[in-house]
Design an enzyme around this catalytic site. Structure first.
Site, PDB file in Angstrom:
ATOM      1  CD  GLU B 210      31.926  11.121  -9.750  1.00 24.16           C
ATOM      2  OE1 GLU B 210      31.871  12.296 -10.096  1.00 24.16           O
ATOM      3  OE2 GLU B 210      31.571  10.734  -8.623  1.00 24.16           O
ATOM      4  CG  ASP B 414      17.200  -0.476  -0.717  1.00 27.55           C
ATOM      5  OD1 ASP B 414      17.512  -0.200  -1.889  1.00 27.55           O
ATOM      6  OD2 ASP B 414      16.028  -0.646  -0.359  1.00 27.55           O
ATOM      7  CG  HIS B 505      36.866  15.925 -12.199  1.00 28.95           C
ATOM      8  ND1 HIS B 505      36.354  14.662 -12.203  1.00 28.95           N
ATOM      9  CD2 HIS B 505      36.241  16.591 -11.202  1.00 28.95           C
ATOM     10  CE1 HIS B 505      35.434  14.567 -11.252  1.00 28.95           C
ATOM     11  NE2 HIS B 505      35.356  15.714 -10.629  1.00 28.95           N
TER      12      HIS B 505
END
Lengths: 512, 512, 512, 512
Positions: B210, B414, B505
């Site tokens: 990302e 995990d 972004h």
């Protein structure tokens, strides 16, 4: 017009004070809506007036004298534009100063901003991860970072630095690229998917470090295949961003809802102008106190779309702030989207894809393969339902997060979306023939087959192995993921019901 | 004793019918409690009696004639033992048969089991991922799997197959190992952690696809460092498994709670006998209808501990079922743990580590570095709180899932536990000095520094870079993860408040 | 057409077996959609054929011979019609019998129903509360009930039987009327309401047995009055019923959503035909598995409207079942309304009235009257917010349920709706002037000023005292209730913050 | 010691400024812990020093000169004590003044308090409901209030004023008593309860205005009676109060949990010293940020106990604050109790009584009486479960709130507790014999048979009719309420499944 200072600070940012060779400067940024500058009236530093004759406005090209700005010589000041005001005079001492700026704008008239800001210390000697402004993905800078990691930590990474692709490919996906995490990857399946988009048998790449996971899903797939495969259906598809608009009171917030409906076409136009793909479906409004939360719902094609809808919603919101005079304040996000968070609104009203996987397992198939009878699974589902009610879980099934996560890592999804994507509604029914019908609904599965990490090296390969890379494939991928998740539910539910669960972990999971 | 058939099926599994060279056989497994076989009374197939003289019991060594079993010659039949009954007679035709077995047991007396089972087709021609029973992690079988993937899908993987470690190392972490997912990894920091276990500056490995994530956390860390670092505290630590016990009515379920308290020492003894590490802290009982849900809480050292507590709880539960005569039925899991699921019980009563990260950011530091005032962030926090209430989110902060996921992938956790670990309670306070105090509580952070995927190649390196590999390190890691998560909250909250969010972004995240 | 028996049982009810003077009879009821009977093919009782010549169909007027029914002589059989089939033959013995009926219908063709039913015992000797079919509200029968209560319990009620109105007025509000509960009633206020419908000062009737309640609300009202009164706004208004439609699979459920949208006008027509008031606003669809939950949203004028929307939704659903061929099963309610239950959907999407009460209390007013500073209340609100997150409460305020309940009892509301009406979102803000802004949002306030219990004796008086009885008053009442609830929040929050809470209970609440 | 001013304000309240004949005075109250006054150092009003020679301390008896207070002449200043400081000098003008008080205390040393307070206007001319300080329940003052209501509203109440008991009896239950709400009351039943405390048949008083309610419950009771009655079990019983303690950081909050455990006996001693009944069972601690929420769990005998546990918890908390030096701030309630609010913590961990009602209805009984088969109800329960998951309801049953509310009104319970008491967990199971087992768990039923409104006229009669008034009866009442609630579930579920629901409302509920 008297504008409360907190609101004023949402309209204009002001600060970034620094010394210049011939004086000092600070910046003014327009945040919310297009306007014009129609006058600079006064600047004070620590209660001392700065002569306006010594001040220029620097928009990045030719400086404009402060005196020259007037109603007749209005200077365009669009939203997000920034001007730096430069004062030719003495430099400021280190430490904090109080600035005051009075100026005129086209839309709000005369405004006054105050701020305390500091002349920061020369140079930032903080240790930082090396960074190259020009090409941060070049071998040399990556190597420097690897060296830096080694020197800083005293640990020399041998595996991290081992990758098989051109790092340049990760630009846009990561900053400070230094290497890779190598996550073990196994295949389960094939699994027979009877979707509208995915039809046939698929090999499933699972990237995980949890022993027994691949084997467990494999067992579930076998049972589903023997039952004719799993029927998968995407029943909804949309991505959200939820800005909040703040008003003087609840009354204006309520009326705003009507206003938004009345201006839906313009809002849609603004939103959709930011992307060729995003399509605004509808806006839900949630009211509380003087706040109106708008939950924008978009179609986003084959991208997951969080950024796409962020931009579109920002454009729409800017237009709203410009045109709706009662808005007093605005934030682009408000925890109603809800991104990277489990939430009831996502379960109820969908985020990303809402997918259902269904299968009817003939009684004999279940007994022969799982050593468990349909009644036992159906009974466990009922007891687990009550358990979910007591625990307040957002998933009354067992572990759909496991395969979703493993497939997300394998295929380059934004894995943090496991937060939302791990919600599920499990439904188990004993048919009149005493076979077992199961339906798993994943209400907020966030996936992409284009953009984000989907184009990276191993990630794209995994998508291609399933025939799911690129445009027009996202619903196919969603169907496959749902089918796989249901396989895991059958497998684990059988293990719990037959008590083989613990021992199967013992057998496979020796690292635990 | 008349035992309802559904309960009977929980006591003994019966099936696995198959033809043998000289007849047929089927298996009987003891599921719930130690017992003895004191007689084989009758066997019927499709209503035809099988002469007992022709039947042997095969426990894996010397067969025992069915006739030889009697009260005097009772055969031990401990829990989880399996016996195969072999009938020397004609083979059975393909298809379904109905079996009936009457036998005597030491604890339940005479029992009768019925089942329909089928003689399965010779050979399973299903296409399967190649598997080698002897060494499934050898080069040859891995290569065969890679070939299989290529042939099945028509896609030749070039990157998947590229890894830098000995695949044998993944035994216990994955089945059908075929290669790796290469997930881009960047470093943020250093971040100053003021923990009880983590003290000093740490470089943070983030494995993500990302864009903007690493940069955004970096900004937050800078602000925290300028504020003297982040104070981190592990306030609780425990891992759960939640079996359910089913009774005739609510009354026995209630009395069972007292029974459990009375027998806590024995239960603890059984549970702790399965591991040198797991320590039973306490058991919470939740009652609904005729069900008693026990939520076992364990300390699990440096392992995350899900499997460890599974085994321990299973042992304890077996003992309970053996000794508490009112139990009618039992499942090892009931959705009250709650594993791989967001839930209120985890937020309220902890799962894994409960960690708090706190920082007070001086007003000037925030303004100079983030161009936003404390009041704006505090106001946004209040508005976002109301948003969380409306959306029913399990996190009133912004995106702690992002760094938690990236660190989980990097360090071999995990990752599916992001489901639970993404919950957070954010608290923001404007101090009397108008600085900004922030506290992020992560109530169910599930991490390990030993076992699971932590010992794998890149995963271990990342842990070592933070000085967090191996025994005695898990709370240190938890502190670091919490500190990093808070950095991200500051960074994104500032961006939302200053509206730079979308544009940041745009700048970094060009792949979106 | 093979229709699964469970579905068949939803189409037609069959049973009510009883002996008649000249044989026996049983009933057949059409449940779901208009049809015709086009033939009676066979009737069996306990495997014995009943000669069809001996059978008549009784629709309430002239009996029709079973033989006469045919495709040419089709008999209308509309939804909810019932026919009794009478067989002239021997009576049936007491106990259970198995009936089988084969018949032809216009829409589903040939159908076969089976049921086990019993000839019930002559007379039901169960002790029952006396009941008079003709006039159950007459003095005589009420007196007989009072006697019965006395005889049954040995307790002679002196107060229960004391009421001041004609019991006939309670027909439609209660069955087995025997007397009244006398609930103490006090007045608080006046309170200054600045609503859109309620403007001015109002005396507030509170029926309660909780000491300190009236006094506490009174204190809050005083503070609000000194602050200029409370601003109240109804921001939404709708009532729901949520049937569920069940399909073969998720795919048909999804397509059903589109079908509903395509047929919205017809559905609206059917729904609105049942009432002159109910107006269908919109339908939300929620999908899970093979279920489609429709949440119908109606305007209901001055009635609370639960029954009104029940009828309207039933009419609409019947039409849907008649016209949408993929529906397999249907229930009129599905826990998505959600009636008499706290729920997130009500908080999020409103049930009844969504009302906001707001006030800004000047700093001095708060300090002088409550001995507490705005900062203390604001701080408590923040801490209590975190408490609400931990507890999973549906109200982050303090005790809005108190006044809502007391006003519900006083004004004849359906008090069980406190379940929904007790939800609230409290928002507290310290203004820049350090005054205290408070906003209480009640998202699911269910109130009426007409119908239900509002017209009863004391109930109507209480409504009239507030000028809230009858048509056009319901939003006025909602505003007042919200304003009063906010008064209580201020009062209790001040008490908690100043620690006078416990002692105030001690002073007033001596019965505790 | 530098104590932040917000904390200081929690230690001492200071204010209530007023003019006296010979000067002015103000009050100082000790809020949190026993201490002594060891000196008055300075008093300023509006920056002017008040000569200490002119100041006396008035504790209610003989005034003490301010000068006389010293370390040697320390004056006891216990928690909740108040002293008024009187200055003989000029009166203060109307309006706001700033006071400053410096004084010495035994536990905190030298403290300085500042406050702005106003000399309030002479007389409060606000219209108020008439009140009589001496005897507020006398006929005369009640009459004056009735007159006031009439004059204020123009409505003359005829029914409100009609009651059959001595109003004096309501002292402690209501302030400003003016009359009663007459709520219609009918009886349902008898219902056969097979409890541990309630055994036999009971007539059930239901006070309601909702038509069909009594009839509907009656039908359900009949079915249960024909099934042998309903088995009821109280499985837990406790009442809570949840103070919050605030610390400098999470670390002290965590350590506080251990401190509390170490001092549990003293804490219990303090808590239990406030009542002869309340018994502290245990304390749950919930940590978030720097807050430690303690949820005290008490047994409260036959009282509901909210006030009893409030006092007990306050006493315990005062002791804690006195003895734990790290506590910085404290509130007696924090939304973790959770009183008058639906919440997950109540569902999970009980509030009041946790009661289960169970029944197995033989297949034939259901079919003959409700015209519906067990499969239909079981299927509906499953579908409604999914509905509850989607809606986020705190009750997956249908309408337990209805009977609970009607019985609460009838028996003098605190009806606002319907907020908590309306939660329920419904479980439906088809037995192997295809009969219907139902279990309703009410996790937070708050009831009393003593104290509160239970002793009032009609309320006590209703309790007596069920043999439930007074000591030792509260579990009996809880069992009965649960049994009645289950009757309603059966009745409504049958109606929904057989579609008679709407029509039954039409028949009975004509007022709707």
């Amino acid at each position: 017009m008297k504008i409360p200072s907190l609101i004023l600070r949402q309209l204009y940012t002001f600060g970034s004070l620094r010394n210049e060779p011939d004086g000092f400067s600070f910046a003014l940024k327009n945040r919310l809506s297009d306007s014009t500058l129609t006058g600079i009236e006064a600047i004070e530093v620590d209660d001392a007036q700065i002569p306006l004759d010594s001040v220029d406005l620097d928009f990045g090209d030719e400086p404009v004298p402060a005196r020259a700005v007037s109603l007749d010589e209005a200077i365009p000041f669009p939203v997000r534009a920034m001007v730096r005001l430069r004062a030719r005079c003495a430099c400021l001492r280190e430490g904090q100063h109080e600035l005051r700026l009075s100026f005129m704008t086209g839309n709000f008239g005369s405004l006054e901003l105050k701020i305390k800001d500091s002349i920061s210390q020369r140079g930032d000697e903080r240790i930082k991860v090396p960074y190259d402004k020009v090409d941060d993905y070049a071998k040399s800078i990556i190597h420097r970072r690897q060296q830096f990691v080694k020197e800083f930590s005293g640990v020399e990474p041998h595996h991290l630095t081992h990758y098989s692709f051109d790092p340049e490919a990760t630009a846009g996906n990561i900053e400070n690229f230094t290497g890779v995490a190598q996550v073990p990857l196994g295949f389960a399946g094939p699994i027979q998917i009877n979707g509208e988009h995915a039809k046939g048998e698929f090999l499933i790449p699972l990237a995980t470090t949890e022993g027994t996971l691949v084997a467990s899903y494999n067992r579930g797939m076998k049972v589903m295949n023997l039952s004719g495969g799993v029927k998968c259906t995407v029943v909804d598809d949309k991505m959200q961003r939820a800005p909040v608009f703040i008003f003087d009171s609840a009354r204006e917030a309520r009326d705003f809802e009507a206003w938004v409906n009345d201006h839906l076409e313009q809002i849609r136009h603004e939103a959709e102008s930011t992307s060729s793909i995003a399509r605004l479906l509808y806006i839900d409004t949630y009211l509380a106190g003087k706040f109106a939360y708008l939950r924008f719902n978009f179609e986003t094609g084959d991208a997951a779309g969080q950024n796409m809808v962020g931009r579109a919603t920002f454009a729409a919101s800017s237009w709203i702030v410009d045109h709706c005079p009662t808005v007093r304040r605005f934030y682009l996000e408000s925890n109603l989207a809800t991104d990277k968070k489990a939430s009831q609104v996502n379960v109820m009203r969908t985020r990303g894809k809402r997918v259902v996987a269904e299968v009817t397992i003939p009684r004999d198939v279940l007994i022969q393969n799982m050593r468990v009878e349909p009644e036992q699974l159906a009974y466990h589902a009922q007891v687990a339902n009550v358990g979910s009610i007591l625990s307040g879980a957002n998933n009354n099934g067992l572990h759909s997060a496991n395969s979703i996560t493993a497939m997300f890592i394998a295929t380059g999804q934004d894995v943090a979306n496991v937060s939302e994507s791990s919600a599920a509604i499990m439904y188990v029914e004993l048919t009149e023939e005493r076979d077992l019908y199961l339906a798993l609904t994943i209400p907020s599965l966030i996936v992409a087959t284009y953009g984000g990490g989907t184009g990276l090296a191993t990630q794209r390969e995994c998508l291609e192995i399933m025939g799911c890379y690129g445009h027009g494939k996202v619903k196919k991928l969603a169907e496959i993921i749902a089918g796989v998740a249901l396989a895991g539910e059958i497998s684990l539910a059988s293990a719990i019901s037959s008590l083989d669960w613990v021992s199967s972990h013992e057998e496979y999971g020796r690292n635990r």
